[in-house]
Each structure stands twice: as structure tokens, then as C-alpha cells.
Design a protein around this motif. Structure first.
Motif, PDB file in Angstrom:
ATOM      1  N   ILE A 121      31.751  -7.216  37.267  1.00  0.00           N
ATOM      2  CA  ILE A 121      31.335  -6.266  36.217  1.00  0.00           C
ATOM      3  C   ILE A 121      32.022  -4.917  36.430  1.00  0.00           C
ATOM      4  O   ILE A 121      32.491  -4.283  35.477  1.00  0.00           O
ATOM      5  N   PHE A 122      32.112  -4.489  37.690  1.00  0.00           N
ATOM      6  CA  PHE A 122      32.823  -3.247  38.024  1.00  0.00           C
ATOM      7  C   PHE A 122      34.274  -3.333  37.566  1.00  0.00           C
ATOM      8  O   PHE A 122      34.822  -2.384  36.985  1.00  0.00           O
ATOM      9  N   GLY A 123      34.903  -4.487  37.801  1.00  0.00           N
ATOM     10  CA  GLY A 123      36.285  -4.679  37.389  1.00  0.00           C
ATOM     11  C   GLY A 123      36.443  -4.646  35.879  1.00  0.00           C
ATOM     12  O   GLY A 123      37.411  -4.058  35.359  1.00  0.00           O
ATOM     13  N   ILE A 124      35.508  -5.265  35.168  1.00  0.00           N
ATOM     14  CA  ILE A 124      35.559  -5.281  33.702  1.00  0.00           C
ATOM     15  C   ILE A 124      35.410  -3.864  33.152  1.00  0.00           C
ATOM     16  O   ILE A 124      36.125  -3.458  32.225  1.00  0.00           O
ATOM     17  N   ILE A 125      34.465  -3.107  33.714  1.00  0.00           N
ATOM     18  CA  ILE A 125      34.266  -1.718  33.281  1.00  0.00           C
ATOM     19  C   ILE A 125      35.536  -0.899  33.531  1.00  0.00           C
ATOM     20  O   ILE A 125      35.956  -0.091  32.687  1.00  0.00           O
ATOM     21  N   SER A 126      36.169  -1.122  34.685  1.00  0.00           N
ATOM     22  CA  SER A 126      37.418  -0.412  35.005  1.00  0.00           C
ATOM     23  C   SER A 126      38.506  -0.759  34.004  1.00  0.00           C
ATOM     24  O   SER A 126      39.262   0.116  33.550  1.00  0.00           O
ATOM     25  N   LEU A 127      38.586  -2.036  33.629  1.00  0.00           N
ATOM     26  CA  LEU A 127      39.590  -2.475  32.651  1.00  0.00           C
ATOM     27  C   LEU A 127      39.338  -1.835  31.294  1.00  0.00           C
ATOM     28  O   LEU A 127      40.282  -1.372  30.625  1.00  0.00           O
ATOM     29  N   ILE A 128      38.074  -1.785  30.876  1.00  0.00           N
ATOM     30  CA  ILE A 128      37.718  -1.156  29.598  1.00  0.00           C
ATOM     31  C   ILE A 128      38.104   0.325  29.611  1.00  0.00           C
ATOM     32  O   ILE A 128      38.636   0.859  28.633  1.00  0.00           O
ATOM     33  N   CYS A 129      37.867   0.988  30.744  1.00  0.00           N
ATOM     34  CA  CYS A 129      38.231   2.405  30.880  1.00  0.00           C
ATOM     35  C   CYS A 129      39.741   2.583  30.756  1.00  0.00           C
ATOM     36  O   CYS A 129      40.222   3.530  30.118  1.00  0.00           O
ATOM     37  N   GLY A 130      40.499   1.671  31.370  1.00  0.00           N
ATOM     38  CA  GLY A 130      41.957   1.743  31.282  1.00  0.00           C
ATOM     39  C   GLY A 130      42.450   1.561  29.862  1.00  0.00           C
ATOM     40  O   GLY A 130      43.349   2.279  29.402  1.00  0.00           O
ATOM     41  N   ILE A 131      41.873   0.596  29.150  1.00  0.00           N
ATOM     42  CA  ILE A 131      42.261   0.355  27.751  1.00  0.00           C
ATOM     43  C   ILE A 131      41.895   1.556  26.878  1.00  0.00           C
ATOM     44  O   ILE A 131      42.688   1.993  26.034  1.00  0.00           O
ATOM     45  N   ALA A 132      40.684   2.097  27.102  1.00  0.00           N
ATOM     46  CA  ALA A 132      40.242   3.271  26.336  1.00  0.00           C
ATOM     47  C   ALA A 132      41.176   4.452  26.581  1.00  0.00           C
ATOM     48  O   ALA A 132      41.542   5.181  25.650  1.00  0.00           O
ATOM     49  N   LEU A 133      41.582   4.624  27.839  1.00  0.00           N
ATOM     50  CA  LEU A 133      42.478   5.725  28.191  1.00  0.00           C
ATOM     51  C   LEU A 133      43.817   5.581  27.474  1.00  0.00           C
ATOM     52  O   LEU A 133      44.406   6.574  27.019  1.00  0.00           O
ATOM     53  N   TYR A 134      44.291   4.352  27.348  1.00  0.00           N
ATOM     54  CA  TYR A 134      45.565   4.093  26.663  1.00  0.00           C
ATOM     55  C   TYR A 134      45.490   4.529  25.196  1.00  0.00           C
ATOM     56  O   TYR A 134      46.390   5.213  24.689  1.00  0.00           O
ATOM     57  N   PHE A 135      44.401   4.151  24.513  1.00  0.00           N
ATOM     58  CA  PHE A 135      44.283   4.491  23.095  1.00  0.00           C
ATOM     59  C   PHE A 135      43.981   5.978  22.890  1.00  0.00           C
ATOM     60  O   PHE A 135      44.459   6.582  21.925  1.00  0.00           O
ATOM     61  N   ILE A 136      43.232   6.568  23.804  1.00  0.00           N
ATOM     62  CA  ILE A 136      42.996   8.018  23.732  1.00  0.00           C
ATOM     63  C   ILE A 136      44.317   8.758  23.899  1.00  0.00           C
ATOM     64  O   ILE A 136      44.608   9.732  23.191  1.00  0.00           O
ATOM     65  N   ASP A 137      45.122   8.291  24.850  1.00  0.00           N
ATOM     66  CA  ASP A 137      46.436   8.892  25.067  1.00  0.00           C
ATOM     67  C   ASP A 137      47.295   8.767  23.815  1.00  0.00           C
ATOM     68  O   ASP A 137      48.029   9.696  23.449  1.00  0.00           O
ATOM     69  N   GLY A 138      47.210   7.611  23.151  1.00  0.00           N
ATOM     70  CA  GLY A 138      47.973   7.407  21.918  1.00  0.00           C
ATOM     71  C   GLY A 138      47.566   8.386  20.829  1.00  0.00           C
ATOM     72  O   GLY A 138      48.416   8.929  20.112  1.00  0.00           O
ATOM     73  N   ILE A 139      46.259   8.624  20.712  1.00  0.00           N
ATOM     74  CA  ILE A 139      45.747   9.575  19.707  1.00  0.00           C
ATOM     75  C   ILE A 139      46.226  10.993  20.013  1.00  0.00           C
ATOM     76  O   ILE A 139      46.653  11.737  19.113  1.00  0.00           O
ATOM     77  N   ILE A 140      46.160  11.362  21.311  1.00  0.00           N
ATOM     78  CA  ILE A 140      46.601  12.697  21.730  1.00  0.00           C
ATOM     79  C   ILE A 140      48.088  12.886  21.446  1.00  0.00           C
ATOM     80  O   ILE A 140      48.524  13.920  20.929  1.00  0.00           O
TER      81      ILE A 140
END
Length: 440
Positions: free
Chosen positions: A407-426
Motif C-alpha cells: 500500500i505504501f508503494g502504491i501511494i508512492s506511485l500515485i504521488c509520482g504520477i500526480a507530480l508528473y501531471f502537476i509539473d505538466g500543468i505548471i
């Protein structure tokens, strides 16, 4: 790099050993024995073979890639920016997790002489204070980091050799007798956690560009390092079990307790000094390098958001340092050393799996287009066998970790994906601003 400035085979060997030997051999044998018994000795051998297979994938890709080999670089070149971004994120996050794990190892080692650390509040406050301190030390530069790393190397290897060559005289055959039966699930989980002892194998292929004739020497060095470290680990565990017997399963500091059994507090102090010196040196070294990894990924390769790359006037990546330290503190608050170890493993698996996939793809391409093979590089023999086994090893380790770690790994992966799309928006917002300013 000029040939006379490149590291020699012996220096590369020491570099590899130093990268692999860490806190795990001092603290994990008791926990692993409780899950696998004497089978732990065989698990260490299997872990060494697994590390070698994964390391060969790294070695082959490092010899085919310009620049220092790293999982994010292989993935980026083969699968594009999104995949490279995610692996880059986990490369940096592995450094964060390892700093937290080594800090937890430091505190766990001190519990033998500072019982107050058994109090959760004292433990948490001490952990956050240490992380803040080593972050400041890391800011002092590479020289301080190198000194800390050299001291750590001397202490951990020296203490382990003392433990082996002195402790071997106190081994009792009866201590290897055990009537306890261990479930398959328990043994599998022990193997997954035992793999933490070998996670530094990837450091040597990454440094391949600094070696003399890496295409020829790297596979030999990798084999020599993993065999040597495996022998050290097996000898250490044999002495620990031979000294303590099944009671080792109840010890969070098995080497210190085993040495203290015959040499009292002096024995415990010797092992503890080696342990704390080792883990603190690793933590200081990583506290310097990890923010620079994040800054490099952000500035040079755009595989992390731009704000990670912001630097002070003296060139320190202060934003990456702050983010790294804060996340390390949060991880310290999340659990004990035995929780952080598998968390670090699951983060590392992202890099190992992606590297194995890239190698698998390249081996298929090599079979279809043999005329395009670079014969000057280190090419794996056996077609897809090595990368396929590497992929299966990663999956095997993953599925034998506990649910809360997954579950920790899945949460980390979700954070990484979210960071990618946030970076794209920025980035889109920045480009729009630039277009508007040009039109004005």
C-alpha cells in the motif's frame, strides 16, 4: 575522464563492497532468523544470485549508454519522458527512504545503551533532530560527505571482520539445532527483506564511466563484489547463530548481543560503534547526494519539476534539501526500522524492474537485428534469460512483501504520477505566460 584518473579495478572493488554493506547485516539477522531459521544462510546465497542477475542487466546497459548508468536514463531513452520521470522520482525517493532507514538503524543501535529511545516520542524527536543535523552537514559539501563515507567504510568492514574472526571460536554446533517449523509464506517474506542487504549492487554499474575499461572489467568486478559480500554476510550470520542459537530471533541487535555474550559491555560497545559509525556515515553521504540527484533530474533532464532544481548563490540545491529532509522526517514518524526496510525495497523495485524491462526489450531487438549489436559493449549471453529472470525476481520480491508495504508503494506511485501531471500543468502555465509576454 583521462585514463590515469579513472579508478583502478581494486578501487572499484572496494567501492562496490562499500556500496552494498550497510546497516542490514548488523540489525536484520534476528528478524530474518525468526522467519526462516537456519534457512537464512541459504536465503543469503539466493539473494546474492538475484543481485548478480539484476546487476548484469545494469552492467550491460551501462556499457551501451553514454554517461553514468542509471535506471531513469535507460527508461527515459527507451520509453519516453513519462516513464523516465517516474523512475527518476523513485530514484530520488529511494535516497529519501534510505536516509530515513539508516537514521532508524542508528537510533535502534543506540537503544542498547540509551533505553529512553524505546519511548516513541523520544525516538521520533531524536530522529527528526538527526535528520536536520545531517542535512546541515550535507550542505558543507562533498569533502565532508567523503570523509564520513570513508570513516563508515573503515568501521563497518573492520568490525565485521573482528566479529567473524574472533566470534568463530565461540560457535557451538548445538546452536544450529532447531525444532521450529517455518511456513513458506514466512520464508518468502524473509527472502524479500533479506534482499535489502544487497540493494547497493546498482551503485557499481552506475559508476561504470569512471572505471578503466568498464566493458571488460565491470562484469568481473560485479561478480567479485557480490561473491565477497555474500561470503561476509554468510560468515557473519553463521557466527551469530552459532553463538546465540535460536535466541537470536528475539534480538534487534544480534551482532552486539552475540559479541557481548563473551566479552560483556566491551563487546557490545565494539559492535555498536561499528554499527552507528556505519549507518551515520551512509546517512550523511546520502543527505549530500540525494538532493543533488533531484536537482540534476530537474535542471539537466527535466525529469522532476523545476522547483527541485532551485539553488542558492553558493550552488546548494536548497529546495531539494528541504523537501528531502521533510520527507525523511515524515518517514521516521511512520514506523520503525523493520517497517522502513521493506518500504525502501519496494521503492527500489521500480528501478530494478524498469531496468530489467529495458534489458529484455534490447535483448529481443538484438535477436531480430544482430547487425545492430555494439560488439564493444558488454552484451549478455543467453538471449532474454537473464532479464526475464530479473523481472521474475522483482515480481517475487514484490508479492512477498506485507500488504501495508505494498500500500505504501502504491501511494508512492500515485504521488509520482500526480507530480508528473502537476509539473505538466505548471510548465503549460509558464509557456503561456512567455507567449503572452512576447505578444505584448
Amino acid at each position: 575522464m583521462a585514463e590515469n584518473h579513472k579508478i583502478s579495478p581494486f578501487s572499484a572493488f572496494l567501492l562496490g563492497v562499500d556500496g552494498m554493506v550497510g546497516s542490514a547485516i548488523f540489525l536484520l539477522p534476528g528478524s530474518l532468523y525468526s522467519k526462516a531459521g537456519n534457512g537464512l544462510i541459504g536465503l543469503l546465497l539466493l539473494s546474492g544470485v538475484s543481485a548478480l542477475l539484476l546487476g548484469l542487466c545494469y552492467a550491460s546497459l551501462a556499457s551501451q549508454t553514454k554517461g553514468n548508468g542509471a535506471a531513469w536514463l535507460y527508461t527515459y531513452k527507451e520509453f519516453g519522458r513519462f516513464a523516465g520521470f517516474e523512475v527518476g522520482f523513485f530514484t530520488w525517493f529511494q535516497g529519501v527512504a534510505t536516509i530515513s532507514t539508516e537514521t532508524a538503524a542508528f537510533l535502534t543501535s543506540l537503544k542498547l545503551f540509551m533505553p529512553a529511545l524505546s519511548n516513541k516520542l523520544v525516538y521520533n524527536l531524536s530522529g527528526m533532530a538527526i535528520i536536520a543535523l545531517i542535512a546541515v552537514i550535507g550542505l558543507l559539501g562533498d569533502k565532508v560527505s567523503s570523509i564520513a563515507d570513508n570513516i563508515a567504510t573503515f568501521l563497518k568492514i573492520g568490525v565485521l571482520l573482528i566479529f567473524i574472526f574472533v566470534g568463530i571460536w565461540f560457535i557451538r554446533r548445538i546452536n544450529f539445532v532447531s525444532t521450529t517449523h517455518y511456513s513458506v509464506g514466512s520464508v518468502n517474506n524473509a527472502f524479500s527483506n533479506a534482499f535489502y542487504m544487497y540493494m547497493g549492487f546498482a551503485f557499481l554499474p552506475v559508476a561504470a564511466a569512471q572505471m578503466r575499461n568498464p566493458r571488460k572489467n565491470l562484469p568481473k568486478e560485479l561478480l567479485a563484489v557480490i561473491i565477497s559480500v555474500t561470503l561476509i554476510y554468510i560468515a557473519t550470520v553463521v557466527v551469530a547463530i552459532g553463538t546465540l542459537g535460536p535466541s537470536i530471533a528475539h534480538s534487534s541487535l544480534p551482532l552486539a548481543v552475540a559479541f557481548g555474550k563473551h566479552f560483556g559491555n566491551i563487546g557490545k560497545i565494539i559492535i555498536t560503534i561499528g554499527t552507528v559509525g556505519s549507518v551515520l556515515g551512509v546517512a550523511i553521504s546520502l543527505s549530500y547526494s540525494t538532493p543533488y540527484v533531484a536537482s540534476s533530474l530537474a535542471n539537466e533532464h527535466r525529469l522532476l519539476p523545476r522547483f527541485f532544481g532551485k539553488k542558492s548563490k553558493d550552488g546548494s540545491p536548497y529546495v531539494a534539501i528541504i523537501i528531502t529532509a521533510v520527507l525523511c522526517m515524515l518517514l521516521i514518524l511512520s514506523g520503525s526500522y523493520l517497517f522502513l526496510v521493506p518500504c525502501t525495497i519496494i521503492i527500489s523495485l521500480v528501478q530494478y524492474f524498469s531496468t530489467s524491462i529495458v534489458m529484455f526489450k534490447k535483448q529481443l531487438a538484438r535477436k531480430k537485428h544482430p547487425e545492430k549489436v555494439d560488439h564493444n559493449a558488454f552484451n549478455l549471453r543467453g538471449g532474454i534469460i537473464v532479464p526475464l529472470l530479473s523481472i521474475l525476481i522483482c515480481l517475487y520480491i514484490l508479492f512477498n512483501l506485507k500488504l501495508k508495504v505494498i500500500i505504501f508503494g502504491i501511494i508512492s506511485l500515485i504521488c509520482g504520477i500526480a507530480l508528473y501531471f502537476i509539473d505538466g500543468i505548471i510548465e503549460k502555465h509558464i509557456k503561456n505566460k512567455q507567449i503572452e509576454s512576447k505578444q505584448e
